[in-house]
Design a protein around this motif. Structure first.
Motif, PDB file in Angstrom:
ATOM      1  N   VAL A   1       0.843  -1.203   0.000  1.00  0.00           N
ATOM      2  CA  VAL A   1       0.000   0.000   0.000  1.00  0.00           C
ATOM      3  C   VAL A   1       0.876   1.251   0.000  1.00  0.00           C
ATOM      4  N   SER A   2       1.914   1.239   0.822  1.00  0.00           N
ATOM      5  CA  SER A   2       2.823   2.376   0.895  1.00  0.00           C
ATOM      6  C   SER A   2       3.490   2.634  -0.455  1.00  0.00           C
ATOM      7  N   ILE A   3       3.895   1.569  -1.134  1.00  0.00           N
ATOM      8  CA  ILE A   3       4.537   1.711  -2.446  1.00  0.00           C
ATOM      9  C   ILE A   3       3.558   2.291  -3.468  1.00  0.00           C
ATOM     10  N   CYS A   4       2.313   1.856  -3.430  1.00  0.00           N
ATOM     11  CA  CYS A   4       1.306   2.371  -4.368  1.00  0.00           C
ATOM     12  C   CYS A   4       1.114   3.878  -4.193  1.00  0.00           C
ATOM     13  N   PHE A   5       1.013   4.323  -2.944  1.00  0.00           N
ATOM     14  CA  PHE A   5       0.864   5.759  -2.698  1.00  0.00           C
ATOM     15  C   PHE A   5       2.137   6.520  -3.054  1.00  0.00           C
ATOM     16  N   THR A   6       3.298   5.882  -2.859  1.00  0.00           N
ATOM     17  CA  THR A   6       4.562   6.517  -3.235  1.00  0.00           C
ATOM     18  C   THR A   6       4.627   6.740  -4.741  1.00  0.00           C
ATOM     19  N   ILE A   7       4.157   5.774  -5.508  1.00  0.00           N
ATOM     20  CA  ILE A   7       4.116   5.928  -6.966  1.00  0.00           C
ATOM     21  C   ILE A   7       3.209   7.089  -7.344  1.00  0.00           C
ATOM     22  N   TRP A   8       2.068   7.211  -6.659  1.00  0.00           N
ATOM     23  CA  TRP A   8       1.167   8.341  -6.906  1.00  0.00           C
ATOM     24  C   TRP A   8       1.886   9.658  -6.616  1.00  0.00           C
ATOM     25  N   ALA A   9       2.583   9.725  -5.493  1.00  0.00           N
ATOM     26  CA  ALA A   9       3.325  10.938  -5.140  1.00  0.00           C
ATOM     27  C   ALA A   9       4.397  11.255  -6.175  1.00  0.00           C
ATOM     28  N   PHE A  10       5.041  10.206  -6.689  1.00  0.00           N
ATOM     29  CA  PHE A  10       6.105  10.375  -7.682  1.00  0.00           C
ATOM     30  C   PHE A  10       5.580  11.033  -8.954  1.00  0.00           C
ATOM     31  N   THR A  11       4.318  10.764  -9.282  1.00  0.00           N
ATOM     32  CA  THR A  11       3.758  11.298 -10.537  1.00  0.00           C
ATOM     33  C   THR A  11       3.256  12.738 -10.408  1.00  0.00           C
ATOM     34  N   LEU A  12       3.235  13.289  -9.206  1.00  0.00           N
ATOM     35  CA  LEU A  12       2.742  14.641  -9.027  1.00  0.00           C
ATOM     36  C   LEU A  12       3.711  15.655  -9.638  1.00  0.00           C
ATOM     37  N   SER A  13       3.172  16.745 -10.140  1.00  0.00           N
ATOM     38  CA  SER A  13       4.021  17.815 -10.671  1.00  0.00           C
ATOM     39  C   SER A  13       4.734  18.523  -9.524  1.00  0.00           C
ATOM     40  N   ARG A  14       5.954  18.958  -9.769  1.00  0.00           N
ATOM     41  CA  ARG A  14       6.750  19.608  -8.725  1.00  0.00           C
ATOM     42  C   ARG A  14       6.974  21.084  -9.081  1.00  0.00           C
TER      43      ARG A  14
END
Length: 201
Positions: free
Chosen positions: A188-201
């Motif tokens: 679950v943590s990895i799935c949310f991390t992938i979501w965070a990774f795709t966010l614009s910075r």
């Protein structure tokens, strides 16, 4: 920057994991509350503007340096020593407070948003990851969608990770349910991390 909630959760997890490693179920509430203060201490620059300096058209938050991250833990260790705490107890609490102090810098680095002057005062060179594994703290406004979204993502990363870490150190048994819970938490943590990774910075 990571949120106050994220920093507090990191401090709480560090305390809980290290307490588990000592096989102690007793909670020292005063010490725990102080550790949670330490976890967010570098963000004091929101209140003390003197801790922000302008360099090459960017604002550097000097409390977010290695020196800034270790300053209050250092004073805390000195205070413990002056209170007569010695030996294993001093070493154990020193480890806790240093880890929690450094956790703030780590979480902020993992957002991949703001550059941190980690080597201040020896160097003003800012450090920033070219990617983000955590969402940044959104502007705190009741009508700000991104604030709630980013908090949700951050908790989706950190809570399952924290639970998995606690289950990992709680005991050495290899029960199927425990191993499954740890695996699910990391997944679950990895799935949310992938979501965070795709966010614009």
């Amino acid at each position: 920057m990571s949120s106050f909630i994220g920093h507090s959760l990191a401090g709480l997890t560090t305390y809980a994991v290290t307490q588990q490693s000592q096989k102690s179920s007793h909670i020292n509430w005063i010490w725990l509350i102080w550790l949670l203060v330490i976890a967010s201490m570098p963000d004091i620059d929101y209140l003390v503007r003197a801790l922000r300096i302008q360099e090459a058209n960017q604002t550097l938050r000097i409390s977010h340096s290695l020196l800034g991250g270790i300053l209050m833990p250092g004073f805390t260790i000195l205070g413990l020593w002056l209170l007569g705490i010695r030996g294993k107890s001093l070493k154990f609490r020193s480890l806790q407070v240093v880890l929690i102090g450094m956790s703030h810098l780590l979480l902020d680095l993992l957002t991949g948003v703001s550059a941190l002057p980690l080597l201040y005062p020896f160097s003003l060179h800012p450090f920033k990851l070219p990617f983000g594994l955590l969402p940044s703290a959104g502007r705190i406004q009741l009508d700000n969608y991104f604030f709630y979204r980013n908090i949700f993502i951050e908790l989706g990363i950190l809570i399952p990770l924290s639970v998995s870490l606690l289950l990992s150190v709680r005991d050495s048994t290899k029960s199927r349910n425990r191993l499954l819970a740890i695996a699910v938490g990391f997944a679950v943590s990895i799935c949310f991390t992938i979501w965070a990774f795709t966010l614009s910075r």
